[in-house]
Enzyme design. Sequence first.
Site, PDB file in Angstrom:
ATOM      1  N   LEU A 150      -6.257  -4.087  -9.947  1.00 42.29           N
ATOM      2  CA  LEU A 150      -5.116  -3.973  -8.099  1.00 42.29           C
ATOM      3  C   LEU A 150      -4.453  -2.815  -8.351  1.00 42.29           C
ATOM      4  O   LEU A 150      -4.340  -2.095  -7.260  1.00 42.29           O
ATOM      5  CB  LEU A 150      -5.442  -4.882  -7.609  1.00 42.29           C
ATOM      6  CG  LEU A 150      -5.123  -4.815  -6.440  1.00 42.29           C
ATOM      7  CD1 LEU A 150      -5.997  -4.251  -5.282  1.00 42.29           C
ATOM      8  CD2 LEU A 150      -5.047  -6.374  -5.508  1.00 42.29           C
ATOM      9  N   ARG A 188       3.380  -5.491  -6.911  1.00 37.20           N
ATOM     10  CA  ARG A 188       4.186  -6.108  -8.023  1.00 37.20           C
ATOM     11  C   ARG A 188       4.032  -7.281  -8.189  1.00 37.20           C
ATOM     12  O   ARG A 188       3.685  -8.370  -7.669  1.00 37.20           O
ATOM     13  CB  ARG A 188       5.249  -6.411  -7.037  1.00 37.20           C
ATOM     14  CG  ARG A 188       6.467  -7.128  -8.020  1.00 37.20           C
ATOM     15  CD  ARG A 188       7.442  -6.018  -8.482  1.00 37.20           C
ATOM     16  NE  ARG A 188       8.429  -6.593  -8.677  1.00 37.20           N
ATOM     17  CZ  ARG A 188       9.071  -6.267 -10.255  1.00 37.20           C
ATOM     18  NH1 ARG A 188       8.336  -5.223 -10.871  1.00 37.20           N
ATOM     19  NH2 ARG A 188       9.557  -6.915 -10.674  1.00 37.20           N
ATOM     20  N   HIS A 190      11.823  -2.626  -0.466  1.00 42.00           N
ATOM     21  CA  HIS A 190      10.013  -2.768  -0.600  1.00 42.00           C
ATOM     22  C   HIS A 190       9.248  -1.936   0.331  1.00 42.00           C
ATOM     23  O   HIS A 190       8.639  -2.337   0.007  1.00 42.00           O
ATOM     24  CB  HIS A 190       9.597  -4.631   0.145  1.00 42.00           C
ATOM     25  CG  HIS A 190      10.369  -5.251  -0.955  1.00 42.00           C
ATOM     26  ND1 HIS A 190      12.450  -5.619  -0.756  1.00 42.00           N
ATOM     27  CD2 HIS A 190       9.965  -6.549  -2.506  1.00 42.00           C
ATOM     28  CE1 HIS A 190      12.112  -6.547  -2.274  1.00 42.00           C
ATOM     29  NE2 HIS A 190      11.569  -6.466  -2.757  1.00 42.00           N
TER      30      HIS A 190
END
Length: 762
Positions: free
Chosen positions: A18, A524, A703
């Site tokens: 993914l 992540r 992020h």
Amino acid sequence: MAKTHNLGYPRIGKNRDLKRSLEAYWNNDIAEQTLNEQVQTLREQHYQTFTHLDFAQAGDFSLYDHVLDTSFLFGNAPARAKRENNNESYLDSYFRIARGRSSKRDCCPTHAGEMTKWFDTNYHYIVPEFSKTTTFKLYADTLLSEVKQLQARGLDVKPVVIGPLTYLYLGKSLDDTNKLDLIDSLLVAYKNLLHTLAENGVKWVQLDEPALVTELNADWLSAYQHAYDTLQNSGVKILLASYFGSLADNLKVVTKLPVDGVHIDATRAKHEVAILAKALNDSQVLSVGIIDGRNIWRTDFTEALTLLNPIAQLKQDKLWLAPSCSLLHCPVDLNAEQNIHPEILPWLAFAEQKLIELEILSKALHTSSQTDQDSVQAALAQNKRAIDQRKQSSLSTNKLVQRALTNIKNEWLHRSDDYATRIAQQQKSLKLPLYPTTTIGSFPQTSQIRKTRQAFIRKEITQQQYEDALKENIAYCIEQQEQVGLDVLVHGEAERNDMVEYFAGHLNGMLTTAYGWVQSYGSRCVKPPIIYGDVSRSNDITVAWTQYAQSLTQKPVKGMLTGPVTILNWSFVRDDQPRSLTTQQIALAVRGEVQALEAAGTGIIQIDEAALREGLPLKQSQWPEYLRWAVDAFKLCSSGVRRDTQIHTHMCYSQFNDILPDIQRMDADVITIETSRSNMKLLDAFNAFNYQNDIGPGVYDIHSPNVPEVESITNLITQAASKIPAQRLWINPDCGLKTRDWAEVRPALTNLVAAAKALRAQ
């Protein structure tokens, strides 16, 4: 036979499939159609895990975050998600809230949704946003598509959806709106969902309500009764799922709710299983979360069956078995691991192995055929051998470590001077300007760094070649920071795969895995180490790299360490001794590294406690005990230095209002925190509490790929200066820069330094 089901499964795939697909899409390397095709292939692998279960769950797979999925499911996407006059796809809107922009082709970045931790786990979710204008509308196409795919395979489908009260509990109000005022509007959308699922042949729906293991006030408990009174008779049966702790005072409320079944976390609320079994009526299902979904230790079948046998007699065909919570928090498959110590390997179980354990326990409760009896008895015997071997293993015990714990003195928990004395001495030696600039520690982990590390692991290059490559990268990082004009530098952490995993690889009593990936957020992933025994440090870990970086510049270079509580909370922790004792062992090891750095001439040492707050018990009444030993662990490792050595720490995504006295008690000279996504709202806590030490509120959301403008940074620091004296403010990103690339980092840090200079000029 007890029915088996699962609350959720890892989404990332055995090889982080993914992650690769998402990042290729974000980088414009693949089109949306290709992404969907790759995701469907991954879903097919996901579905294979359902074949031995009585129910196949739908809705647990997510492209980024299941809480964000819920926001989109009920039409609560922020207005900024959608571009005006643009017929863009659902994915573009979705990723824009997840990460600030959908992909590189997105011309107009926006403010990403605030991110915080999912209860007391290391998983991050995108915080739902509410206001007085919030409305809800069902958009169930994505969920229905998955339901139909599973039904086409002949599977009995149980959709998994976050419950209405937990969804509200997790969100934030952007104005003065009481979140509970939105419940009736939200329940209309939920009831519509349940009716829609019933019309599509669904019999059971799992509504996740982990907020029930927290300490809720009367208004929230009343809202639970109102919500589930409203949702009953919606055409489907409701399984109310609680996990991550005990129901405690909320148990009475749960037993009165008009639901068809209740799931309880038997690994963290073992004492409540029998109570709940007796309290539920004969028509209600009891789902027992008997397999630990949060840790990787093999289930003790003897202990589990001792608990389950009387419950099976009482509930008979109304007993379901499951993991305690979603297996999202576990690695996928232990069989991929080739290098774990052969004595330790039988002690472990990853997600695939946990579902096998579930099947064995179900058969052990209701075996009929001789073949099943023989296979189950063999599995039980093998399990008992593994459990007994772990208890007796010498790998778990280190008498030197245990002796060292008894030698700890109370004065080791305190700096020799107060903050005012220390900061004056530090300023004399460091000579930093007003609004000093720095970063949190890591710099981009480029593809070349990762290739070099893999080449070294595969022994394709020598130790010297590897070290030379790392030194080249450190030199580049120092050069870039010098050019940008930062005041306090870092070496960039090129040698580290992860801030916890790296240290685990250098500490006794801990092991690292090759493929034990767990999703942290979005794409992540991290590999939490496994703490299997007493923890200690044998050699210096960071000193040489820090010294090399310092040799390249006249500016101070921070020594970068991970704190003991974060190492604990971001690892799979041994379950045979108190967490506080394990943390104290780690703190002694980190203390040794701190003192070694100081002895080598490092004047600033950062000890990151990013996970301090996430370790808080979910029940606030249990906070004082946790904070006592957690703060003491930080002080144990940080207090044995001179007054002129400056101690920094960093914390991620923390609501500080309720623990500021404990953060003050940590007595770090400088603390850096995440505040950019909340637009400095987190600093409101400092209005009511006079925090004494230096602080660096993060002004750059790392992020997101977006580059902050000088004006934006200046405005954020100006807001901060209204709460914290300018003389005690630092300017820094909100977290490490490991996940970004240099094309984003250079302009972002250039703007950060420019903002600092502008503020000094004022």
